[in-house]
Scaffold this motif. Sequence first.
Motif, PDB file in Angstrom:
ATOM      1  N   ARG A   1      -3.313  14.680  42.364  1.00 23.59           N
ATOM      2  CA  ARG A   1      -3.048  14.149  43.514  1.00 23.59           C
ATOM      3  C   ARG A   1      -4.171  13.278  43.815  1.00 23.59           C
ATOM      4  O   ARG A   1      -5.020  13.437  43.643  1.00 23.59           O
ATOM      5  N   VAL A   2      -2.763  12.118  44.980  1.00 22.10           N
ATOM      6  CA  VAL A   2      -4.138  10.805  44.733  1.00 22.10           C
ATOM      7  C   VAL A   2      -4.244  11.044  46.589  1.00 22.10           C
ATOM      8  O   VAL A   2      -5.321  11.432  46.935  1.00 22.10           O
ATOM      9  N   CYS A   3      -3.678  11.334  47.307  1.00 16.89           N
ATOM     10  CA  CYS A   3      -4.088  10.988  48.525  1.00 16.89           C
ATOM     11  C   CYS A   3      -2.606  12.021  49.644  1.00 16.89           C
ATOM     12  O   CYS A   3      -1.725  12.050  48.799  1.00 16.89           O
ATOM     13  N   ALA A   4      -2.664  11.978  51.403  1.00 14.04           N
ATOM     14  CA  ALA A   4      -1.335  12.370  51.493  1.00 14.04           C
ATOM     15  C   ALA A   4      -0.837  11.293  52.065  1.00 14.04           C
ATOM     16  O   ALA A   4      -1.958   9.640  51.783  1.00 14.04           O
ATOM     17  N   LEU A   5       0.238  11.286  51.745  1.00 17.99           N
ATOM     18  CA  LEU A   5       1.176   9.527  52.187  1.00 17.99           C
ATOM     19  C   LEU A   5       0.693   8.992  53.386  1.00 17.99           C
ATOM     20  O   LEU A   5       0.305   7.451  53.340  1.00 17.99           O
TER      21      LEU A   5
ATOM     22  N   LEU B   1      -3.121   1.001  44.695  1.00 20.23           N
ATOM     23  CA  LEU B   1      -1.912   1.348  45.515  1.00 20.23           C
ATOM     24  C   LEU B   1      -1.119   1.183  46.907  1.00 20.23           C
ATOM     25  O   LEU B   1      -1.591  -0.049  47.308  1.00 20.23           O
ATOM     26  N   VAL B   2       0.375   1.064  46.662  1.00 23.77           N
ATOM     27  CA  VAL B   2       1.002  -0.092  47.726  1.00 23.77           C
ATOM     28  C   VAL B   2       2.075   0.779  48.351  1.00 23.77           C
ATOM     29  O   VAL B   2       2.839   1.411  47.398  1.00 23.77           O
ATOM     30  N   ARG B   3       2.185   1.083  49.383  1.00 21.82           N
ATOM     31  CA  ARG B   3       3.101   2.009  50.239  1.00 21.82           C
ATOM     32  C   ARG B   3       3.872   1.477  50.784  1.00 21.82           C
ATOM     33  O   ARG B   3       3.927  -0.025  51.250  1.00 21.82           O
ATOM     34  N   ILE B   4       5.435   1.166  50.317  1.00 23.87           N
ATOM     35  CA  ILE B   4       6.827   0.417  50.882  1.00 23.87           C
ATOM     36  C   ILE B   4       7.191   1.598  51.766  1.00 23.87           C
ATOM     37  O   ILE B   4       8.244   1.592  50.652  1.00 23.87           O
ATOM     38  N   GLY B   5       7.205   1.752  52.847  1.00 34.86           N
ATOM     39  CA  GLY B   5       8.490   2.641  53.470  1.00 34.86           C
ATOM     40  C   GLY B   5       7.432   4.602  53.092  1.00 34.86           C
ATOM     41  O   GLY B   5       6.400   4.002  53.228  1.00 34.86           O
ATOM     42  N   ASP B   6       8.519   5.644  52.134  1.00 38.91           N
ATOM     43  CA  ASP B   6       7.692   6.385  51.851  1.00 38.91           C
ATOM     44  C   ASP B   6       7.558   6.105  50.166  1.00 38.91           C
ATOM     45  O   ASP B   6       7.775   7.256  49.794  1.00 38.91           O
ATOM     46  N   ARG B   7       8.004   5.378  49.736  1.00 36.94           N
ATOM     47  CA  ARG B   7       7.962   5.219  48.291  1.00 36.94           C
ATOM     48  C   ARG B   7       6.424   4.302  48.074  1.00 36.94           C
ATOM     49  O   ARG B   7       5.953   3.946  48.874  1.00 36.94           O
TER      50      ARG B   7
ATOM     51  N   GLN C   1       5.105  10.260  42.799  1.00 36.71           N
ATOM     52  CA  GLN C   1       5.626  11.066  43.323  1.00 36.71           C
ATOM     53  C   GLN C   1       5.276  11.002  44.479  1.00 36.71           C
ATOM     54  O   GLN C   1       4.228  11.669  44.999  1.00 36.71           O
ATOM     55  N   VAL C   2       6.139  11.609  45.400  1.00 35.13           N
ATOM     56  CA  VAL C   2       5.881  11.968  47.010  1.00 35.13           C
ATOM     57  C   VAL C   2       6.276  13.157  46.698  1.00 35.13           C
ATOM     58  O   VAL C   2       8.002  12.939  46.606  1.00 35.13           O
ATOM     59  N   ARG C   3       5.730  14.418  47.254  1.00 39.12           N
ATOM     60  CA  ARG C   3       5.623  15.362  47.176  1.00 39.12           C
ATOM     61  C   ARG C   3       5.444  16.204  48.714  1.00 39.12           C
ATOM     62  O   ARG C   3       4.070  16.493  48.995  1.00 39.12           O
ATOM     63  N   GLU C   4       5.759  17.269  49.805  1.00 38.25           N
ATOM     64  CA  GLU C   4       5.567  17.600  50.535  1.00 38.25           C
ATOM     65  C   GLU C   4       4.535  16.682  50.953  1.00 38.25           C
ATOM     66  O   GLU C   4       3.751  17.509  51.856  1.00 38.25           O
ATOM     67  N   GLY C   5       4.531  14.995  51.477  1.00 36.13           N
ATOM     68  CA  GLY C   5       3.163  14.312  52.351  1.00 36.13           C
ATOM     69  C   GLY C   5       3.084  14.135  51.612  1.00 36.13           C
ATOM     70  O   GLY C   5       1.476  13.663  51.646  1.00 36.13           O
ATOM     71  N   ASP C   6       2.063  14.809  49.948  1.00 37.97           N
ATOM     72  CA  ASP C   6       1.554  14.425  49.410  1.00 37.97           C
ATOM     73  C   ASP C   6       1.576  12.934  47.971  1.00 37.97           C
ATOM     74  O   ASP C   6       2.930  12.953  47.565  1.00 37.97           O
ATOM     75  N   VAL C   7       0.765  12.199  47.821  1.00 35.27           N
ATOM     76  CA  VAL C   7       1.123  11.516  47.037  1.00 35.27           C
ATOM     77  C   VAL C   7       0.741  11.556  45.855  1.00 35.27           C
ATOM     78  O   VAL C   7      -0.855  12.278  45.643  1.00 35.27           O
TER      79      VAL C   7
END
Length: 112
Positions: A6-10, A30-36, A92-98
Amino acid sequence: MSDFLRVCALEELPQSQAVRADIDGTQIALVRIGDRVHALYDECSHAAVALSEGDVEDCALECWLHGSRFDLETGEPTGLPATVPVQVYPTQVREGDVYLSLTPKSTETQKA
């Protein structure tokens, strides 16, 4: 799935910006594009400076020093002067966590 950490919350990651994270001693951009979320080794293969200090544009991360660009999916350089790719890591994004695996994607996986 057991090697994912686990890294952080999205919601903690800003959209279309690079953020530096230290994951078990490995520096990751880390780079967030949308929910990815994309994860690259946080060092330019040309100048050995932090990619996380660069700009994100069109699914690429641009090094702030000399302008090398790296594809977020594959780590391949898409703009000179860099000619060597940087490692990319599965996320992976699972249940709002990265979550991130420190086992880099293989070249075959990246091009598939």
